[in-house]
Scaffold this active site. Structure first.
Site, mmCIF file in Angstrom:
data_model
loop_
_atom_site.group_PDB
_atom_site.id
_atom_site.type_symbol
_atom_site.label_atom_id
_atom_site.label_comp_id
_atom_site.label_asym_id
_atom_site.label_seq_id
_atom_site.Cartn_x
_atom_site.Cartn_y
_atom_site.Cartn_z
ATOM 1 N N GLY A 148 0.672 -1.460 -0.194
ATOM 2 C CA GLY A 148 -0.083 -0.362 -0.078
ATOM 3 C C GLY A 148 0.695 1.685 0.085
ATOM 4 O O GLY A 148 2.406 1.468 0.402
ATOM 5 N N GLY A 238 5.042 -8.169 4.358
ATOM 6 C CA GLY A 238 4.230 -8.976 3.358
ATOM 7 C C GLY A 238 5.720 -8.842 1.832
ATOM 8 O O GLY A 238 6.433 -9.352 1.528
ATOM 9 N N ILE A 266 2.102 2.523 6.689
ATOM 10 C CA ILE A 266 1.169 3.616 7.481
ATOM 11 C C ILE A 266 0.929 3.075 8.265
ATOM 12 O O ILE A 266 0.640 4.393 9.849
ATOM 13 C CB ILE A 266 0.493 4.441 6.524
ATOM 14 C CG1 ILE A 266 0.245 5.589 7.033
ATOM 15 C CG2 ILE A 266 -0.666 3.491 6.652
ATOM 16 C CD1 ILE A 266 -0.606 6.332 5.985
ATOM 17 N N ASP A 267 0.753 2.045 8.766
ATOM 18 C CA ASP A 267 -0.193 1.868 10.010
ATOM 19 C C ASP A 267 0.876 1.463 11.339
ATOM 20 O O ASP A 267 0.923 1.666 12.293
ATOM 21 C CB ASP A 267 -0.324 0.005 9.879
ATOM 22 C CG ASP A 267 -1.673 0.110 9.082
ATOM 23 O OD1 ASP A 267 -2.121 1.359 8.790
ATOM 24 O OD2 ASP A 267 -2.119 -0.985 8.716
ATOM 25 N N GLU A 366 -9.096 1.378 11.841
ATOM 26 C CA GLU A 366 -10.395 0.665 10.716
ATOM 27 C C GLU A 366 -10.379 -0.462 11.058
ATOM 28 O O GLU A 366 -11.048 -1.742 10.836
ATOM 29 C CB GLU A 366 -9.351 0.298 8.684
ATOM 30 C CG GLU A 366 -8.639 -0.015 8.747
ATOM 31 C CD GLU A 366 -7.822 -0.041 7.271
ATOM 32 O OE1 GLU A 366 -8.299 0.732 6.552
ATOM 33 O OE2 GLU A 366 -6.625 0.054 7.526
HETATM 34 N N1 LIG Z 1 4.855 -14.355 2.750
HETATM 35 C C1 LIG Z 1 5.253 -13.604 2.044
HETATM 36 N N2 LIG Z 1 6.254 -14.045 1.032
HETATM 37 C C2 LIG Z 1 6.834 -13.160 -0.068
HETATM 38 N N3 LIG Z 1 6.337 -11.958 -0.443
HETATM 39 C C3 LIG Z 1 5.471 -11.256 0.134
HETATM 40 C C4 LIG Z 1 4.351 -12.281 1.139
HETATM 41 N N4 LIG Z 1 3.198 -11.444 1.781
HETATM 42 C C5 LIG Z 1 3.848 -10.719 0.688
HETATM 43 N N5 LIG Z 1 4.274 -10.728 -0.122
HETATM 44 C C6 LIG Z 1 4.999 -9.629 -1.522
HETATM 45 O O1 LIG Z 1 5.094 -8.813 -1.154
HETATM 46 C C7 LIG Z 1 4.277 -7.437 -1.700
HETATM 47 C C8 LIG Z 1 3.272 -6.053 -0.846
HETATM 48 O O2 LIG Z 1 2.809 -7.407 -0.048
HETATM 49 P P1 LIG Z 1 1.688 -7.162 1.009
HETATM 50 O O3 LIG Z 1 1.366 -7.568 1.930
HETATM 51 O O4 LIG Z 1 0.248 -6.443 0.036
HETATM 52 O O5 LIG Z 1 1.936 -4.966 1.189
HETATM 53 P P2 LIG Z 1 3.184 -5.234 2.805
HETATM 54 O O6 LIG Z 1 3.894 -4.849 1.878
HETATM 55 O O7 LIG Z 1 3.010 -3.082 2.443
HETATM 56 O O8 LIG Z 1 2.590 -5.676 4.265
HETATM 57 C C9 LIG Z 1 3.398 -8.394 -2.845
HETATM 58 O O9 LIG Z 1 3.970 -8.500 -4.087
HETATM 59 C C10 LIG Z 1 3.414 -9.753 -2.691
HETATM 60 O O10 LIG Z 1 3.053 -10.974 -2.633
HETATM 61 O O1 LIG Z 2 -7.200 -0.897 -0.040
HETATM 62 P P1 LIG Z 2 -5.624 -1.119 -0.526
HETATM 63 O O2 LIG Z 2 -4.447 -0.581 -1.248
HETATM 64 O O3 LIG Z 2 -5.322 -2.558 -0.091
HETATM 65 O O4 LIG Z 2 -4.998 -0.406 1.167
HETATM 66 C C1 LIG Z 2 -5.613 -0.858 2.468
HETATM 67 C C2 LIG Z 2 -4.467 -0.921 3.423
HETATM 68 O O5 LIG Z 2 -3.510 -0.274 3.683
HETATM 69 C C3 LIG Z 2 -2.528 0.101 4.571
HETATM 70 O O6 LIG Z 2 -2.459 1.651 4.595
HETATM 71 C C4 LIG Z 2 -1.408 -0.444 4.985
HETATM 72 O O7 LIG Z 2 -0.734 -1.589 4.521
HETATM 73 P P2 LIG Z 2 0.463 -1.874 3.913
HETATM 74 O O8 LIG Z 2 0.879 -1.215 4.991
HETATM 75 O O9 LIG Z 2 0.206 -4.293 4.270
HETATM 76 O O10 LIG Z 2 0.669 -1.304 2.968
HETATM 77 C C5 LIG Z 2 -3.684 -0.687 5.838
HETATM 78 O O11 LIG Z 2 -4.201 0.133 6.840
HETATM 79 C C6 LIG Z 2 -4.702 -0.835 5.035
HETATM 80 O O12 LIG Z 2 -6.039 -1.848 5.722
HETATM 81 MG MG LIG Z 3 1.324 -5.407 5.315
#
Ligand SMILES: Nc1ncnc2c1ncn2[C@@H]1O[C@H](COP(=O)(O)OP(=O)(O)O)[C@@H](O)[C@H]1O
Ligand SMILES: O=P(O)(O)OC[C@H]1O[C@](O)(COP(=O)(O)O)[C@@H](O)[C@@H]1O
Ligand SMILES: [Mg+2]
Length: 526
Positions: A148, A238, A266-267, A366
Site C-alpha cells: 500500500g 509482506g 502507514i500503520d 479500521e
Molecule cells: N509471505 C510472503 N512471501 C513473499 N512475498 C510476499 C509475502 N507476503 C506478501 N508478499 C509480497 O509482498 C508484496 C506486498 O505485500 P503486501 O502485504 O500487499 O504489502 P506490504 O508489504 O505493505 O505489507 C506483494 O507483492 C506480495 O506478493
Molecule cells: O486498499 P489497499 O490499497 O489494499 O490498502 C488498505 C490497507 O493498506 C494499509 O494502509 C497498510 O497496509 P500495508 O502496510 O500492508 O501496505 C492498511 O491500513 C489498509 O487496510
Molecule cells: Mg502489510
C-alpha cells in the site's frame, strides 16, 4: 569481513563469532584464534527467550576485552549477513566517501565502536564503512516499491538515487515498475538524480506499486539476467518477507547481489524499529479530518462525529491522532475490544457526553470491532492479492448502530457525521520530519549495500539507525500495548471507558512481554 569496517572490535577482540559463524568464509577470519565463548544458557539469557530462527539472526557474542570466557556481560549482537559470508574472495575497495567534499568536514565519517555498551540485543549501526565491496562503475542498482501507499515513498526513492550517485558515483540505477511483478516485465525506468529531483513533493510512488505476484525464482532470474547487483526494496511486512526470500535465493545461487529492505507502512506496525516513515505525516493529516468532524458536530444539536483512520491490526494512527487532537472523546483500536450496550458500554458513554457537551467525536481504526461486524453480517472472509484480510467498514457499521440506538431505543434525535479520510491521508506527500527520516533510511540502505551487507532492513532502534536482519522485522507485528503508558495517557486524556475488566488486563500483560525486548534493543557501532 570485519577487516572491511576496520572497527576497533576486530583488533581488540571485543566481537566474537558464534560457532555457526566460523563456517561463514572470510567473515570469521578476523577472529582466528579466539575461543568459543558461547555460554550454555546463551539463548535464554541473552535473548529473553526469543529463539533465533535463521542464520542471519545468529547472535554474535561480545565479551569485554579481557576475554574471560566465564564472564557473561550479556552483550549480544544480532548481525546481518554479508556478501563475504558466501563469496569468500570478494575484493574490497576504499570507500569513495573518503574523497567526498560533503564528508570531508564530518569528523567521524565511519562508524566506530562504542565501548561500554549496555546489556541487551544490539544491531549493527547503520552508516558508511571504510571499505566497500562494489566498484562504483560496476554497480547496477534497482529500486522497487510494493504494497500500500504511504507518505514518503518518493522521498526514499529520490534519496536512494541521489545517495548512490552523489556519494558513491553510481550511475546505473533502474526503477522496477508496479511492485514485485515489475521484475517480470520487459521495461524498467532509468533513474538519475535529475529524473527523481522533484518526486518527493508528490504523494504515492513514482514507481507505482502492487499487491500479490511475488515469485522468488522468477525475480532472482530477472535480477541475474539484467546484471543487477544491488536491490533496494521498499515495502511493508509482506514486502520484507518477499525480500528475505530473494536474499536467500541470491545466497543459494552465490550471487554478488546486495538485498536491502526499507520498511514502509502507514500503520506503524513494523516490529523492532522505533517508528515507520509516513506515520507522523498521517497523524498530522488526520487532524484535519478530526477537526472537520468536531466543527460539524459542534454546530448542530446532539452531534455525533465518527472518523475512521487506517490501522489494519494496530491502532497507532488512531491513538496518536487522538492524543494530538484533544477534540476526540473516544478512540477505538483493534487491540482493545469494546462493547456497545449496557453499563460501561459505548452507547452509555456517548449519551453522557451528549448530555454534558452537546456533541461527541469518536475516532476509530479500521481494524477495530471487526469481529462484531463479521458476527452480524456473516461476511465471507475476503483477502487481497497479497493474502491480507479485507476489512469490513467499521465506521459505517458504528454510525448505523449509534443512529439506531438513539432514535429507536433512546428516542433521542442525534446528528451523525461520518468521515472516512483514509486514502486522503495515505496519498499525501510526507511532511518535513518524515522527509528527513526518509533520507536517513535511504542513505543507510545505500551505505549498507555498498559495504557488502545484504538481507538487511534499515531503521531506527532506540533512536539509532541500524541494520536489522529482515526476519527480525517480519516475525512479529507491532501493536498498541494496552498495558503501556501511551494507552494509559490516552485514557487519561479522553477519560473514555477502557472496556476492559481487570482479569483481561492481566492476561494481556503476559502476552505483551515482547515489548520488554524492544526496550532492550539497540543499534551498536561496529
Ligand atoms: N509471505 C510472503 N512471501 C513473499 N512475498 C510476499 C509475502 N507476503 C506478501 N508478499 C509480497 O509482498 C508484496 C506486498 O505485500 P503486501 O502485504 O500487499 O504489502 P506490504 O508489504 O505493505 O505489507 C506483494 O507483492 C506480495 O506478493
Ligand atoms: O486498499 P489497499 O490499497 O489494499 O490498502 C488498505 C490497507 O493498506 C494499509 O494502509 C497498510 O497496509 P500495508 O502496510 O500492508 O501496505 C492498511 O491500513 C489498509 O487496510
Ligand atoms: Mg502489510
Amino acid at each position: 569481513m570485519e577487516s572491511a569496517i576496520s572497527s576497533p572490535l576486530s583488533t581488540s577482540s571485543h566481537l566474537l563469532p558464534s560457532p555457526s559463524r566460523s563456517s561463514l568464509g572470510s567473515r570469521s577470519q578476523s577472529f582466528p584464534s579466539l575461543p568459543n565463548l558461547r555460554c550454555p544458557s546463551f539463548k535464554s539469557r541473552c535473548f529473553l527467550g526469543i529463539p533465533f530462527r535463521s542464520r542471519q539472526t545468529q547472535p554474535i557474542r561480545c565479551q569485554s576485552s579481557n576475554q574471560q570466557p566465564a564472564k557473561d556481560d550479556g552483550f549480544v549482537i544480532e548481525d546481518v549477513p554479508h556478501l563475504t559470508d558466501f563469496l569468500s574472495n570478494l575484493p574490497s575497495y576504499p570507500n569513495p566517501l573518503k574523497q567526498s567534499q560533503a564528508y570531508a568536514v564530518v569528523k567521524q565519517t565511519f562508524v566506530v565502536v562504542q565501548k561500554d555498551d549496555p546489556r541487551g540485543v544490539h544491531f549493527r549501526r547503520a552508516g558508511p564503512r571504510e571499505k566497500v565491496y562494489f566498484k562504483s562503475d560496476e554497480v547496477r542498482a534497482c529500486i522497487v516499491t510494493c504494497g500500500g501507499l504511504c507518505p514518503g515513498i518518493n522521498t526514499v526513492i529520490r534519496e536512494i538515487v541521489c545517495g548512490l550517485n552523489y556519494m558513491y558515483g553510481v550511475e546505473d540505477i533502474l526503477g522496477i515498475e508496479g511492485g514485485y511483478r515489475g521484475f517480470y516485465s520487459k521495461n524498467t525506468l532509468r533513474l538519475t538524480p535529475k529524473v527523481v529531483n522533484d518526486i518527493h513533493k508528490r504523494g504515492g510512488t513514482f514507481l507505482r506499486t502492487s499487491r500479490g505476484g511475488h515469485d522468488t525464482n522468477k525475480i532472482v532470474d530477472n535480477i541475474q539476467d539484467r546484471g543487477i547487483n544491488q536491490v533496494y526494496i521498499i515495502g511493508g511486512d509482506g514486502t520484507q518477507k518477499g525480500a528475505a526470500l530473494i536474499y536467500k535465493e541470491v545466497e543459494k545461487r552465490g550471487l554478488q547481489v546486495a538485498v536491502a529492505g526499507i520498511p514502509k507502512t502507514i500503520d506503524n506496525d513494523i516490529a523492532v524499529i522505533d517508528k515507520s516513515f509516513g506515520f507522523d505525516t498521517a497523524v498530522e493529516e488526520a487532524q484535519r479530518a478530526i477537526n472537520a468532524a468536531h466543527v460539524e458536530v459542534e454546530s448542530v444539536e446532539n452531534g455525533v462525529g465518527i472518523v475512521k483512520l487506517m490501522g489494519r491490526y494496530s491502532g497507532f494512527i488512531a491513538l496518536y491522532a487522538t492524543l494530538a487532537s484533544r477534540d476526540v472523546d473516544c478512540c477505538l483500536v483493534p487491540e482493545s475490544p469494546f462493547y456497545l450496550e449496557g453499563r460501561g458500554g459505548l452507547f452509555e458513554f456517548v449519551e453522557e457526553r451528549l448530555k454534558e457537551n452537546g456533541h461527541v467525536v469518536i475516532v476509530l481504526a479500521e481494524g477495530a470491532g471487526q469481529e462484531y461486524i463479521a458476527q452480524e453480517m456473516q461476511a465471507v472472509d475476503g483477502k487481497d492479492a497479497s493474502g491480507n484480510k479485507l476489512l469490513l467498514d467499521v465506521g459505517l457499521w458504528l454510525t448505523e448502530k449509534i443512529k439506531d440506538h438513539f432514535t429507536k431505543v433512546q428516542k433521542m434525535a442525534i446528528n451523525t457525521k461520518y468521515i472516512d479520510p483514509t486514502y486522503m491521508i495515505r496519498a499525501i506527500p510526507s511532511n518535513a520530519s518524515d522527509n528527513i527520516y526518509c533520507t536517513l533510511l535511504a542513505q543507510s540502505a545505500v551505505h549498507g549495500a555498498m559495504a557488502g551487507f545484504s538481507g538487511f532492513t534499515v531503521g531506527p532502534v532506540n533512536s539509532r539507525h541500524a541494520y536489522i536482519p529482515i526476519s527480525r522485522v517480519t516475525e512479529t507485528q507491532n501493536t498498541v500495548n494496552l498495558t503501556d503508558r501511551m494507552w494509559a495517557r490516552l485514557l487519561a486524556s479522553t477519560n473514555q471507558p477502557s472496556f476492559l475488566e481487570g482479569n483481561e488486563l492481566h492476561e494481556r500483560v503476559d502476552k505483551e512481554d515482547v515489548d520488554v525486548i524492544n526496550h532492550n534493543m539497540r543499534a551498536t557501532s561496529i
